[in-house]
Structure formats: structure tokens, C-alpha cells
Write an enzyme that holds these catalytic residues in place. Structure first.
Site, short mmCIF file in Angstrom:
data_model
loop_
_atom_site.label_atom_id
_atom_site.label_comp_id
_atom_site.label_asym_id
_atom_site.label_seq_id
_atom_site.Cartn_x
_atom_site.Cartn_y
_atom_site.Cartn_z
N PRO A 11 0.79 -1.22 0.00
CA PRO A 11 0.00 0.00 0.00
C PRO A 11 0.83 1.28 0.00
CG PRO A 11 -0.86 -1.54 1.60
CD PRO A 11 0.40 -2.15 1.05
N ASN A 12 0.38 2.22 -0.80
CA ASN A 12 0.91 3.59 -0.89
C ASN A 12 2.26 3.69 -1.58
OD1 ASN A 12 -1.29 4.80 0.63
ND2 ASN A 12 -0.45 3.73 2.38
N ARG A 19 5.03 10.82 -2.92
CA ARG A 19 4.62 10.59 -1.53
C ARG A 19 5.79 10.93 -0.57
NH1 ARG A 19 4.35 4.68 1.29
NH2 ARG A 19 3.67 5.39 3.35
N TYR A 24 10.76 9.11 1.48
CA TYR A 24 10.83 7.98 0.53
C TYR A 24 11.58 8.30 -0.76
CZ TYR A 24 7.37 6.14 3.76
OH TYR A 24 6.74 5.71 4.90
N ASN A 74 8.36 -5.13 -0.39
CA ASN A 74 8.17 -3.98 0.49
C ASN A 74 6.69 -3.96 0.85
OD1 ASN A 74 7.81 -1.58 1.82
ND2 ASN A 74 9.11 -0.38 0.45
N ALA A 77 2.94 -0.47 5.16
CA ALA A 77 2.45 -0.56 6.54
C ALA A 77 1.92 -1.94 6.89
CB ALA A 77 1.37 0.50 6.76
N GLU A 98 12.59 -8.77 2.81
CA GLU A 98 11.71 -7.64 3.15
C GLU A 98 12.53 -6.36 2.99
OE1 GLU A 98 10.54 -7.86 7.24
OE2 GLU A 98 9.51 -5.91 7.21
N HIS A 100 12.48 -2.08 3.20
CA HIS A 100 11.85 -0.80 3.53
C HIS A 100 12.78 0.30 3.05
CE1 HIS A 100 8.66 -2.57 5.95
NE2 HIS A 100 9.59 -3.38 6.44
N ARG A 107 11.96 5.68 13.20
CA ARG A 107 10.76 6.51 13.01
C ARG A 107 9.78 6.26 14.16
NH1 ARG A 107 8.68 5.62 7.11
NH2 ARG A 107 7.39 7.40 7.75
#
Ligand code: DQA
Length: 147
Positions: A11-12, A19, A24, A74, A77, A98, A100, A107
Site C-alpha cells: 500500500p501507498n 509521496r 521515501y 516492500n 504498513a 523484506e 523498507h 521513526r
């Protein structure tokens, strides 16, 4: 036949470049993807993005019926909230890295927990788009493919 590695974004992540570029980065997924394809001519790469948990799980499940050697994921969330994605990856028996883009450990506290990390092969966080390159490289070496 070339080894196939799937690169999946949750998502996103379809809005990369637009974004929160301070977090990012300024590169769109199309730009990152072009670089990946150019960097790994010996590997058949395929890309998928969805904002929907079920669509991601459907996509990962169909990889299992094909000769796909590894998955770069990735999860966005969903890493922090999706037991369904975790169950899917645990059952998959596919090497998964995985990724990110941001350093999730530096964060908000909720980002420091990944539900999928315990069931994947490895995790890369905080290196921006380089993370995707390194993840593909790791999976290729794991499969004995030189890139
Ligand atoms: C992300 C980190 C997640 O916490 C966030 O929800 C994302 C992107 C990253 O690439 O840094 O959507 O996975």
C-alpha cells in the site's frame, strides 16, 4: 531459462516520488524499476504493486505455482499489521527479502515492529532504492545466479 524474481510493493508505494519525498525519495517506481531491470539482465524480474492486502496475497500465492525463485517485498504498513500476509509468507516456502526504503527503526515506534520479519529470509531497511538492488543480488546469489 532465466531465474525469475518477483518484486512486490504494498500500500501507498505506487506513489513513490510524490509521496513524502523527504522520507521515501524523489524517484518514482518506474524510475527505480528501469534501473533494476538494467542492473540485472540475467534475471527475469517482475513487478507488482497493490494497495490491497488480499490482492498481494493472491499475487504471492500464484507465484508458488510457477518457477519463481524469490520474492523482494516492500509490504509498506502491512509489515506492522498484517497477520494474513505473515501467514502467507510463512507457508510460501519461498526465500523472501523484506525491504523498507526508510529506516523503520528510526521513526514512529509502531514501525519498528514487523510481523513478517520472523518469517522472511532477510530484511533491508533505510537504504532507499538501493535496498531493492541488494535484495535482488542476495536472492540471485542464494540461487547461484550471477548478475
Ligand atoms: C515503508 C515503511 C512503512 O512503515 C510505511 O508504512 C511504508 C513504506 C518503507 O519503504 O520505508 O509504506 O515500507
Amino acid at each position: 531459462m532465466k531465474t525469475t524474481i518477483a518484486v512486490v510493493n504494498g500500500p501507498n508505494l505506487g506513489r513513490l516520488g510524490r509521496r513524502e519525498p523527504g522520507i521515501y525519495g524523489h524517484q518514482s517506481w518506474e524510475d527505480i524499476w528501469q534501473e533494476l531491470v538494467k542492473s540485472f539482465p540475467e534475471i527475469q524480474l517482475e513487478s507488482f504493486q497493490s494497495n490491497h492486502e488480499g490482492a498481494l496475497i493472491d499475487y504471492i500465492e500464484q507465484l508458488l505455482d510457477r518457477a519463481v525463485s524469490g520474492l523482494v517485498l516492500n509490504p509498506g504498513a502491512l509489515a506492522h499489521q498484517s497477520y494474513a500476509l505473515r501467514d502467507c509468507l510463512k507457508a510460501a516456502g519461498l526465500p523472501v527479502v523484506e525491504v523498507h526504503l526508510s529506516n523503520v527503526h528510526a521513526r514512529e515506534a509502531f514501525r519498528a515492529t514487523s510481523l513478517i520479519s520472523p518469517v522472511v529470509w532477510g530484511q533491508i531497511a533505510g537504504l532507499g532504492p538501493l535496498g531493492y538492488h541488494l535484495a535482488i543480488e542476495a536472492l540471485a546469489r542464494h540461487q547461484g545466479v550471477s548478475s
